[in-house]
Design a protein around this motif. Structure first.
Motif, PDB file in Angstrom:
ATOM      1  N   HIS A   1     -15.155  76.600   2.286  1.00  0.00           N
ATOM      2  CA  HIS A   1     -15.460  75.094   3.215  1.00  0.00           C
ATOM      3  C   HIS A   1     -16.558  75.909   4.412  1.00  0.00           C
ATOM      4  O   HIS A   1     -16.055  76.328   5.275  1.00  0.00           O
ATOM      5  CB  HIS A   1     -14.021  75.130   3.772  1.00  0.00           C
TER       6      HIS A   1
ATOM      7  N   HIS B   1     -19.904  74.312   7.035  1.00  0.00           N
ATOM      8  CA  HIS B   1     -20.829  73.225   7.143  1.00  0.00           C
ATOM      9  C   HIS B   1     -22.107  73.869   7.819  1.00  0.00           C
ATOM     10  O   HIS B   1     -22.612  73.745   9.057  1.00  0.00           O
ATOM     11  CB  HIS B   1     -20.228  72.117   8.497  1.00  0.00           C
TER      12      HIS B   1
ATOM     13  N   HIS C   1     -10.478  66.981   4.877  1.00  0.00           N
ATOM     14  CA  HIS C   1     -10.374  67.581   6.045  1.00  0.00           C
ATOM     15  C   HIS C   1      -8.781  66.981   6.578  1.00  0.00           C
ATOM     16  O   HIS C   1      -9.107  65.812   6.806  1.00  0.00           O
ATOM     17  CB  HIS C   1     -11.134  67.417   7.251  1.00  0.00           C
TER      18      HIS C   1
ATOM     19  N   ASP D   1     -15.299  77.791   7.673  1.00  0.00           N
ATOM     20  CA  ASP D   1     -15.348  76.681   8.182  1.00  0.00           C
ATOM     21  C   ASP D   1     -17.044  76.727   9.157  1.00  0.00           C
ATOM     22  O   ASP D   1     -17.122  76.095   9.974  1.00  0.00           O
ATOM     23  CB  ASP D   1     -14.531  76.298   8.995  1.00  0.00           C
TER      24      ASP D   1
HETATM   25 FE    FE Z   1     -14.779  71.471   8.290  1.00  0.00          FE
END
Ligand code: FE
Ligand code: NIG
Length: 425
Positions: free
Chosen positions: A79, A81, A256, A331
């Motif tokens: 996970h 970004h 999420h 994350d």
């Molecule tokens: Fe996230």
């Protein structure tokens, strides 16, 4: 003659879990070999065993003596970004001074600030900025990383993010698993009509992304679709509609949930058979119980509450004790968790999620591979799997997460190639 033999490995932990993600008490049991070896050919593991046996059975064109190191599978980060332009250090300072993440987001900062920077960047600039992050992730032992879109938030800009990810997959040693996150935020131009943005995602973006996916030649597994189900972002009904539309186009689901408020996203993830439900900080006990008894992997992201200076973390202990499958991820993103280090995430997880180093190791390798449905190829040291191996400068696996703040990764072997070498000479 094989390509590579790694010999005299002080201790090797296989992280094998052939029958599904490790759940409950099985997360804590390490399958380890002392004085071990790994035989590698054409990018794959061909044998795992005692060093004496493998040295007698194989001759290799290259050898690595790993007598000072332990060997584990490359970390799988399920996970992130980490594909974005710019930074949000200014918001970090504002949060130190008392502003909250949802408050900054409601003012048009937060995710939207990164959306503006990412839309303004060329694909080449996005690739260059992301490549530097992938280099640091690789140096910290991550050999596969999931990367979400979600900083484009228009069909054109979401596709540009996918173009950047495809270019990185072609040119960087890390394996990238992309996820479509067009529903990461309601962009500013739809702030007064969020329902119209959900229509855009369902009617225009998802079909365009599905077409893009069919036409690309870089990946052959199905694409996943994710939604940020959160108060002030997308509610449960909107999330269900988007993910159902994605499933109808052949996509898998991720969600999420409960990062700040418990909206009911966890039961939705279970209902949809999502590969994973991620964040799980504000999850109520009955939803933890439901998740623990489902096939959906729970992904905890302890870098996020830590990054925000919060004190509540995923109730991972309760989840595991009820038989749940836990994975860990960085994350990595410019807002809440500017972290490229899985060893640091493991250190946080041991303390704040109250899981042992071995539980954390399994959560960051084989269970993370299950959360991406990549478990047939990666996540454990077993014959037939990709030769994604990391050598750690630690006496044994109990030291993972114990020492923190320095990088324990001495070497990274990705698809059989030595791509990072930080061994003492
Ligand atoms: Fe996230
Ligand atoms: O996982 N929750 C939503 N997305 C990220 C934050 C992204 C950002 O702030 O840019 C997260 O915390």
């Amino acid at each position: 003659m094989i390509d590579l033999l790694i010999t005299n490995i002080r201790r090797l932990i296989t992280c094998a879990a052939p029958a599904g993600p490790l759940r409950g008490s099985s997360l804590a049991a390490a399958h380890a070999l002392d004085t071990a070896a790994l035989a590698i050919d054409q990018g794959r593991i061909v044998a795992v065993g005692s060093s004496a046996e493998l040295q007698a059975s194989y001759s290799a064109s290259a050898q690595i003596d790993a007598s000072s190191y332990i060997a584990i599978p490359g970390f799988v980060d399920p996970h992130t970004h980490c594909c974005y332009a710019g930074d949000r250090a200014d918001e970090f300072v504002r949060r130190i001074q008392g502003a909250t993440y949802p408050q900054i987001m409601a003012e048009g900062g937060g995710i939207m600030s990164t959306v503006r920077a990412t839309r303004a960047a060329s694909v080449d600039a996005l690739v260059a900025q992301t490549r530097a992050r992938l280099d640091r992730m690789l140096a910290h032992g991550i050999t596969t990383v999931e990367i979400k879109t979600g900083y484009g938030l228009s069909t054109e800009h979401e596709l540009a993010m996918l173009d950047a990810l495809a270019e990185l997959e072609r040119t960087h040693p890390i394996s990238i698993v992309p996820t479509f996150l067009g529903a990461h935020a309601v962009p500013a131009e739809y702030r007064h009509d969020p329902a119209a943005y959900v229509d855009l995602v369902v009617d225009e973006m998802l079909p365009a992304v599905a077409r893009w996916w069919t036409e690309q030649t870089v990946w052959d597994s199905p694409l996943a679709c994710d939604v940020f189900c959160e108060a002030g972002v997308f509610d449960v009904e909107q999330s269900r509609r988007i993910l159902a539309a994605a499933q109808a186009l052949g996509m898998t689901s991720k969600l999420h949930v409960d990062e700040f408020e418990p909206l009911g996203g966890t039961p939705l993830a279970v209902e949809l058979g999502a590969l994973s439900a991620d964040h799980l900080v504000a999850t109520p006990p009955d939803h933890v119980h439901m998740l623990a008894h489902s096939a959906t992997v729970a992904v905890a992201l302890p870098g996020t509450p830590f990054g925000l200076g919060h004190t509540h973390f995923t109730p991972a202990r309760a989840l595991i004790d009820q038989g749940g499958a836990l994975a860990l991820a960085t994350d990595c993103n410019p807002g809440t968790s500017v972290c490229e280090s899985m060893p640091l995430i493991i250190a946080l997880a041991c303390r704040y999620l109250r899981i042992t180093p071995v539980e954390a190791l399994h959560a960051a390798t084989i269970n993370a591979a299950y959360a991406l449905r990549q478990h047939a190829h990666i996540g454990s040291l077993e014959p037939g799997k990709a030769a994604d191996v990391i050598l750690l400068d630690l006496p044994n696996e109990l030291h993972l997460g114990y020492r923190f703040g320095v990088n324990p990764v001495a070497a990274v072997i990705k698809d059989g190639q030595l791509v990072v070498d930080q061994r003492a000479s």
